[in-house]
Design a protein around this motif. Structure first.
Motif, PDB file in Angstrom:
ATOM      1  N   VAL A   1       0.839  -1.203   0.000  1.00 61.61           N
ATOM      2  CA  VAL A   1       0.000   0.000   0.000  1.00 61.61           C
ATOM      3  C   VAL A   1       0.874   1.253   0.000  1.00 61.61           C
ATOM      4  O   VAL A   1       0.567   2.233  -0.701  1.00 61.61           O
ATOM      5  CB  VAL A   1      -0.946  -0.001   1.216  1.00 61.61           C
TER       6      VAL A   1
ATOM      7  N   THR B   1      -8.624   8.130  -3.644  1.00 54.22           N
ATOM      8  CA  THR B   1      -9.604   7.387  -2.840  1.00 54.22           C
ATOM      9  C   THR B   1      -9.029   6.019  -2.505  1.00 54.22           C
ATOM     10  O   THR B   1      -8.101   5.522  -3.157  1.00 54.22           O
ATOM     11  CB  THR B   1     -10.914   7.215  -3.617  1.00 54.22           C
ATOM     12  N   ALA B   2      -9.602   5.398  -1.493  1.00 54.19           N
ATOM     13  CA  ALA B   2      -9.166   4.051  -1.110  1.00 54.19           C
ATOM     14  C   ALA B   2      -9.428   3.061  -2.244  1.00 54.19           C
ATOM     15  O   ALA B   2      -8.679   2.094  -2.432  1.00 54.19           O
ATOM     16  CB  ALA B   2      -9.898   3.613   0.156  1.00 54.19           C
ATOM     17  N   LYS B   3     -10.483   3.340  -3.016  1.00 53.35           N
ATOM     18  CA  LYS B   3     -10.821   2.455  -4.131  1.00 53.35           C
ATOM     19  C   LYS B   3      -9.735   2.483  -5.199  1.00 53.35           C
ATOM     20  O   LYS B   3      -9.385   1.431  -5.783  1.00 53.35           O
ATOM     21  CB  LYS B   3     -12.166   2.872  -4.734  1.00 53.35           C
TER      22      LYS B   3
ATOM     23  N   ALA C   1      -6.742   0.612  -3.826  1.00 55.56           N
ATOM     24  CA  ALA C   1      -7.048  -0.821  -3.782  1.00 55.56           C
ATOM     25  C   ALA C   1      -6.947  -1.454  -5.167  1.00 55.56           C
ATOM     26  O   ALA C   1      -6.420  -2.557  -5.327  1.00 55.56           O
ATOM     27  CB  ALA C   1      -8.436  -1.041  -3.202  1.00 55.56           C
TER      28      ALA C   1
ATOM     29  N   THR D   1     -10.615  -2.584  -0.298  1.00 57.27           N
ATOM     30  CA  THR D   1     -10.556  -1.235   0.284  1.00 57.27           C
ATOM     31  C   THR D   1     -10.347  -1.303   1.797  1.00 57.27           C
ATOM     32  O   THR D   1      -9.678  -0.441   2.376  1.00 57.27           O
ATOM     33  CB  THR D   1     -11.842  -0.458  -0.028  1.00 57.27           C
TER      34      THR D   1
ATOM     35  N   VAL E   1      -6.813  -1.490   2.520  1.00 56.10           N
ATOM     36  CA  VAL E   1      -6.162  -0.181   2.354  1.00 56.10           C
ATOM     37  C   VAL E   1      -6.309   0.640   3.634  1.00 56.10           C
ATOM     38  O   VAL E   1      -5.343   1.236   4.105  1.00 56.10           O
ATOM     39  CB  VAL E   1      -6.767   0.583   1.155  1.00 56.10           C
ATOM     40  N   TYR E   2      -7.524   0.681   4.201  1.00 56.27           N
ATOM     41  CA  TYR E   2      -7.751   1.443   5.439  1.00 56.27           C
ATOM     42  C   TYR E   2      -6.841   0.933   6.562  1.00 56.27           C
ATOM     43  O   TYR E   2      -6.235   1.730   7.296  1.00 56.27           O
ATOM     44  CB  TYR E   2      -9.211   1.316   5.872  1.00 56.27           C
TER      45      TYR E   2
ATOM     46  N   VAL F   1      -3.142   1.924   5.799  1.00 56.78           N
ATOM     47  CA  VAL F   1      -2.918   3.368   5.913  1.00 56.78           C
ATOM     48  C   VAL F   1      -2.784   3.776   7.380  1.00 56.78           C
ATOM     49  O   VAL F   1      -1.918   4.593   7.738  1.00 56.78           O
ATOM     50  CB  VAL F   1      -4.050   4.156   5.227  1.00 56.78           C
TER      51      VAL F   1
ATOM     52  N   LYS G   1      -2.276  11.608   6.592  1.00 53.97           N
ATOM     53  CA  LYS G   1      -3.527  11.606   5.833  1.00 53.97           C
ATOM     54  C   LYS G   1      -4.373  12.812   6.210  1.00 53.97           C
ATOM     55  O   LYS G   1      -4.497  13.168   7.383  1.00 53.97           O
ATOM     56  CB  LYS G   1      -4.315  10.318   6.106  1.00 53.97           C
TER      57      LYS G   1
END
Length: 259
Positions: free
Chosen positions: A23, A40-42, A45, A52, A55-56, A59, A70
């Protein structure tokens, strides 16, 4: 002109998981010259071929170690693409091509690839042990072996087992491939060089020994046996100077007692 992603080597000292490393590289690949990106997370991803939610999770971990900051962006009362400021880290770094994402590597495969890449010399050759790759990539040795085979299958690297004079296996020799199409030509060369019966015999013996997989628990119990078999095979092979078809059946019978 090839474009590269710069991954600081200091990240190997931060105990990042393969997912976090993947990531982080995905975010760095999107950054501008000011070390800032909005995504975006999308999007992240999709680039990293993960979910996604992954990813969260990654991060948050990257924020905690100080690699990124962030910023939550809100427009008309709704959350939009987050802003990411990548920390500027000095020192040595690993150069990874942007095209790496098209191979859709898993986190463990990506971590193994970057780790081997970090040990490459100017000729794109590396000689790290499986244990060293495992420690730097933070995955077990069995996962490293599986990842290396997948990377070789996708044309990202070539690896060859190094056999010492005593018959024991040394560290693998790796060649990182910038142009995966070169693998086809290399495979053709290998086939031409392996046409003789003696070369095929040695290769078969090497593959047999290599495919004996075992866990760390069995390592001390099987290593002595494997080394004994390697020495026997190496002694037997070195004693053969000319192999013809008349002797082939006799050689096969002799090999059975060792294998």
């Amino acid at each position: 002109m090839k474009r590269f992603i710069k991954i600081p080597k200091v990240v190997f000292e931060l105990d990042l998981t393969p997912l976090q490393l993947l990531v982080y590289t995905g975010i760095v690949s999107l950054k501008s010259k000011e070390n800032y990106t909005t995504a975006t997370a999308k999007v992240i991803a999709k680039r990293c071929n993960i979910s996604t939610n992954s990813v969260y999770t990654a991060v948050n971990a990257l924020k905690s170690v100080g690699l990124i900051n962030k910023t939550n962006n809100i427009k008309n009362g709704k959350n939009i693409a987050n802003g990411y400021h990548i920390r500027n880290v000095s020192g040595a770094f690993v150069k990874v091509e942007y095209t790496i994402f098209k191979f859709k590597l898993s986190p463990s495969e990506f971590a193994s690839y970057v780790t081997i890449k970090s040990k490459c010399n100017h000729a794109n050759r590396a000689f790290p042990s499986l244990k060293q790759i495992s420690e730097l990539a933070h995955i077990c040795i069995d996962t490293v072996i599986s990842a290396i085979r997948e990377l070789a299958g996708k044309g990202l690297l070539l690896f060859q087992h190094y056999i010492r004079r005593c018959g024991c296996f040394g560290h693998n020799n790796y060649i990182l491939i910038d142009e995966p199409e070169a693998v086809n030509a290399h495979n053709k060369i290998i086939k031409l060089k392996s046409t003789s019966a003696g070369a095929c015999l040695k290769k078969a013996a090497s593959l047999f020994l290599h495919k004996i997989g075992y866990s760390k628990f069995w390592a001390t119990r099987l290593d002595s046996l494997k080394n004994y078999i390697r020495k026997k095979i190496l002694t037997h092979y070195n004693s053969i100077h000319i192999v013809n078809f008349k002797k082939k059946s006799k050689i096969d019978q002799q090999m059975k007692q060792f294998i």
